[in-house]
Design a protein around this motif. Structure first.
Motif, mmCIF file in Angstrom:
data_model
loop_
_atom_site.group_PDB
_atom_site.id
_atom_site.type_symbol
_atom_site.label_atom_id
_atom_site.label_comp_id
_atom_site.label_asym_id
_atom_site.label_seq_id
_atom_site.Cartn_x
_atom_site.Cartn_y
_atom_site.Cartn_z
ATOM 1 N N ARG A 248 -14.297 2.026 -7.369
ATOM 2 C CA ARG A 248 -14.835 3.152 -6.769
ATOM 3 C C ARG A 248 -15.781 3.233 -6.356
ATOM 4 O O ARG A 248 -16.887 2.578 -6.313
ATOM 5 C CB ARG A 248 -14.799 4.253 -7.867
ATOM 6 N N ASN B 65 -3.887 1.042 -3.006
ATOM 7 C CA ASN B 65 -3.461 2.259 -2.206
ATOM 8 C C ASN B 65 -5.029 2.500 -2.052
ATOM 9 O O ASN B 65 -5.554 2.595 -2.767
ATOM 10 C CB ASN B 65 -2.872 2.842 -3.879
ATOM 11 N N VAL B 66 -5.235 3.255 -1.406
ATOM 12 C CA VAL B 66 -6.727 3.968 -0.851
ATOM 13 C C VAL B 66 -6.449 5.975 -1.174
ATOM 14 O O VAL B 66 -5.698 6.720 -0.527
ATOM 15 C CB VAL B 66 -7.450 4.034 -0.057
ATOM 16 N N ARG C 89 -10.648 -2.059 3.248
ATOM 17 C CA ARG C 89 -9.480 -1.619 3.842
ATOM 18 C C ARG C 89 -9.964 0.000 3.903
ATOM 19 O O ARG C 89 -8.701 0.273 4.284
ATOM 20 C CB ARG C 89 -8.653 -1.794 2.206
ATOM 21 N N LEU C 90 -10.656 0.044 3.569
ATOM 22 C CA LEU C 90 -11.819 1.305 3.406
ATOM 23 C C LEU C 90 -11.484 2.011 5.055
ATOM 24 O O LEU C 90 -11.345 3.228 5.628
ATOM 25 C CB LEU C 90 -12.973 2.057 2.510
ATOM 26 N N LEU D 115 -10.041 2.749 -4.453
ATOM 27 C CA LEU D 115 -8.842 1.355 -4.074
ATOM 28 C C LEU D 115 -8.372 1.012 -5.340
ATOM 29 O O LEU D 115 -8.884 0.326 -6.039
ATOM 30 C CB LEU D 115 -9.335 0.580 -3.353
ATOM 31 N N VAL E 73 -14.249 7.376 -2.930
ATOM 32 C CA VAL E 73 -12.762 7.197 -2.830
ATOM 33 C C VAL E 73 -12.640 6.323 -3.725
ATOM 34 O O VAL E 73 -13.093 5.759 -4.547
ATOM 35 C CB VAL E 73 -13.106 6.026 -1.619
ATOM 36 N N PRO F 290 0.967 -1.116 -0.299
ATOM 37 C CA PRO F 290 0.267 0.292 -0.112
ATOM 38 C C PRO F 290 1.116 1.404 -0.168
ATOM 39 O O PRO F 290 1.897 1.460 0.312
ATOM 40 C CB PRO F 290 -0.615 -0.561 1.308
ATOM 41 N N LEU G 258 -4.154 6.795 -8.363
ATOM 42 C CA LEU G 258 -4.430 4.928 -8.634
ATOM 43 C C LEU G 258 -3.813 4.774 -9.630
ATOM 44 O O LEU G 258 -4.214 5.172 -10.589
ATOM 45 C CB LEU G 258 -6.118 4.745 -8.116
ATOM 46 N N VAL H 20 -12.278 -4.430 -0.304
ATOM 47 C CA VAL H 20 -12.320 -2.877 -0.371
ATOM 48 C C VAL H 20 -12.697 -2.312 0.933
ATOM 49 O O VAL H 20 -12.445 -1.503 1.782
ATOM 50 C CB VAL H 20 -13.178 -3.330 -1.640
ATOM 51 N N ALA I 102 -4.946 7.199 3.399
ATOM 52 C CA ALA I 102 -5.775 8.070 2.059
ATOM 53 C C ALA I 102 -5.155 9.085 2.209
ATOM 54 O O ALA I 102 -4.924 10.113 2.642
ATOM 55 C CB ALA I 102 -7.379 8.047 3.172
ATOM 56 N N ALA J 36 -8.442 2.970 6.364
ATOM 57 C CA ALA J 36 -8.201 4.675 6.105
ATOM 58 C C ALA J 36 -8.635 5.851 6.551
ATOM 59 O O ALA J 36 -8.095 6.052 6.113
ATOM 60 C CB ALA J 36 -7.582 4.035 4.760
#
Length: 127
Positions: free
Chosen positions: A104, A123-124, A83-84, A118, A116, A48, A68, A80, A62, A87
């Motif tokens: 998205r 990567n967020v 992970r969000l 990913l 947002v 990440p 991205l 997802v 974030a 973050a």
């Protein structure tokens, strides 16, 4: 087991294991990738993107300015969301993977709904 039979079994196992460790080098499936013979090894970072400065008011991990990256994304919708949340985002909505392999949607942060994303590396980004 007789000593001769045991030695024969052991020799067969060792020989089979050694031959299974070879890696074929050929043309990769990706059209823009080089072969393993001339690529110089792995060139992308697969962790990440958390080494950039965090913008004021955004959670760690974030980044409003994080780019991205396109790629084959194997994250599930549940992964997802997880992970969000890690973050610092909550209540993720309308999560969909786009044609570039980037997840998205929208999520809540600081009392506001923000777009947002990913990517395939995890990567967020708040966009």
């Amino acid at each position: 087991m007789r000593p001769f039979t045991a030695a024969l079994v052991l020799a067969t196992v060792v020989a089979t294991g050694a031959s299974a460790q070879t890696t074929p080098t050929g043309r990769p499936a990706a059209p823009d990738a080089g072969t393993s013979q001339n690529s110089g090894g792995q060139q992308s970072v697969t962790r990440p993107n958390t080494d950039k400065a965090t913008p004021e008011g955004m959670p760690a991990g974030a980044h409003t300015n994080a780019k991205l990256e396109r790629g084959a994304n194997s994250f599930t919708e549940g992964e997802v969301r997880s992970r969000l949340e890690k973050a610092g985002f909550t209540d993720a909505q309308n999560l969909k993977k786009d044609q570039d392999g980037i997840w998205r949607g929208t999520a809540m942060h600081g009392g506001k709904s923000v777009p947002v994303g990913l990517d395939f590396k995890g990567n967020v980004a708040a966009q």
